[in-house]
Design an enzyme around this catalytic site. Structure first.
Site, short mmCIF file in Angstrom:
data_model
loop_
_atom_site.label_atom_id
_atom_site.label_comp_id
_atom_site.label_asym_id
_atom_site.label_seq_id
_atom_site.Cartn_x
_atom_site.Cartn_y
_atom_site.Cartn_z
NE ARG A 13 -1.06 2.44 2.97
CZ ARG A 13 -0.51 3.53 3.48
NH1 ARG A 13 -0.43 4.64 2.77
NH2 ARG A 13 0.01 3.50 4.69
CG ASP A 14 3.43 4.25 2.97
OD1 ASP A 14 4.07 4.91 2.12
OD2 ASP A 14 3.23 4.68 4.11
CG HIS A 205 3.65 4.70 9.22
ND1 HIS A 205 3.01 3.70 8.51
CD2 HIS A 205 3.96 5.64 8.29
CE1 HIS A 205 2.94 4.03 7.22
NE2 HIS A 205 3.51 5.21 7.06
CG HIS A 207 7.40 7.72 5.51
ND1 HIS A 207 7.25 7.24 4.23
CD2 HIS A 207 6.20 7.55 6.12
CE1 HIS A 207 6.01 6.83 4.06
NE2 HIS A 207 5.33 7.00 5.20
CB CYS A 238 2.03 10.28 1.51
SG CYS A 238 0.39 10.99 1.30
CG ASN A 247 6.75 3.34 5.00
OD1 ASN A 247 6.02 3.58 4.06
ND2 ASN A 247 6.45 3.63 6.24
#
Ligand code: HMG
Ligand code: MG
Length: 288
Positions: A13-14, A205, A207, A238, A247
């Site tokens: 996803r990310d 989370h 990055h 993002c 990430n």
């Protein structure tokens, strides 16, 4: 104290939401299937967001329909609104995630509404997820800094996190969206947030723009956090956070945690296989 840490894989996803070349659904499915066989128990597979906003995730239903599910793996998805949640339920997602921010400007840029409006929007989404019996995660973005308005105060993060917990989230993931925080910033954040919220309900989370993500994980362990998000191959970012790099790499996180004696239950060779697979898939899309 538990000696187990959960690695929450967000690469499909990310990672893939930020690739300029669209990765075909078949490759995403193959990646998720490889990750499913690496010992991971948490995989964020895709997001049910507007394809106008994030075209990279337009194939969410196809991806969810194509994966070979492994028992004990939770396949979660992002759901910004009721439309997303309805699609997530149809796709048999095991867990949904609402995603807000501690920064007004980022909230506007990312989900086109204020923080207050977003929380009002998330409430019915949360109720529907809980009544369907699936998991519910909450994300708070810009926990250290915002690409549009700079430093964010820890109080603002705590306030959004508490409201998400009140809606029934089982976990709040704290996003250093642009990866500008160092371990002092994370400690300053958690001094406030983990005073009011048990560290066991929080995830990191981080990055890795400035290469601080690993030390930020180490700092967070001191506050009782035992879940960390990472992306295979360090992919990610993002589309609405300019300057945000990938990430934290899952393999780097695994290696650091293993060196320090934490058990993650992952198979290093399987992670390498998944990392090589997606690197090749992305490179071949770029060549075309
Ligand atoms: P909007 O434009 O205000 O909403 O977007 P809308 O209701 O007017 O919808 C616009 C169009 O999208 C409409 O289509 C809707 O039907 C459609 P049209 O009628 O014009 O043809 N639409 C949808 N389609 C599919 N699924 C849906 C959906 N909702 C509306 N669920 C909205 C508001 C929230 C939808 C939009 O802003 C959006 O989708 N934003 C998502 C942005 C995003 O995915 N960002 C990346 C994820 S967050 C992140 O990466 C941070 C994180 O990793 C943590 C960290 O690092 O900090 C989690
Ligand atoms: Mg992120």
């Amino acid at each position: 104290m538990s000696d187990t840490v959960t690695i929450f894989e967000v690469g499909p996803r990310d990672g893939l939401q930020n690739e300029s070349n669209l990765v075909p659904a078949a490759q995403k499915i193959a990646l998720i299937d490889l990750l499913s066989r690496s010992g991971l128990r948490q995989i964020e597979a895709t997001s049910f967001v507007s394809p106008k906003w994030v075209p990279q995730m337009a194939d969410a239903a196809e991806v969810m329909a194509g994966i070979s599910r492994v028992d004990d793996v939770t396949y979660s998805v992002l759901t910004p609104n009721m439309r997303g949640l309805t699609a997530a339920l149809e796709a048999r997602a095991d867990s949904a995630a609402i995603f807000g921010a501690a920064s007004e400007s980022f909230s506007q840029k990312n989900i086109n509404c204020s923080i207050k409006e977003s929380l009002a929007r998330f409430r019915p989404v949360s109720e529907a997820a809980l009544s369907a019996g699936i998991g519910l995660r909450g994300y708070v973005s810009c926990v250290v800094a915002c690409p549009y308005e700079g430093t964010i105060q820890p109080d603002a993060v705590r306030d959004v996190a508490l409201q998400m917990l009140d809606m029934g989230c089982h976990e709040i993931s704290l996003g250093d969206t642009i990866g500008k925080g160092g371990s002092d910033d994370i400690r300053r954040l958690l001094d406030v947030v983990a005073r009011d919220i048990d560290g066991a309900l929080l995830a990191g989370h981080y990055h890795d723009t400035d290469g601080n993500a690993l030390v930020n994980v180490e700092a967070s362990l001191d506050y009782g956090l035992r879940v960390f998000d990472s992306a295979i191959g360090g992919l990610g970012g993002c589309p609405y956070a300019p300057g945000a790099k990938g990430n934290l790499s899952t393999l780097s996180l695994f290696d650091m945690l293993s060196d320090k004696g934490w058990d993650t239950g992952l198979d290093r060779d399987a992670l390498i296989q998944a990392e090589q697979f997606i690197a090749t898939a992305i490179a071949s899309e770029k060549e075309q």
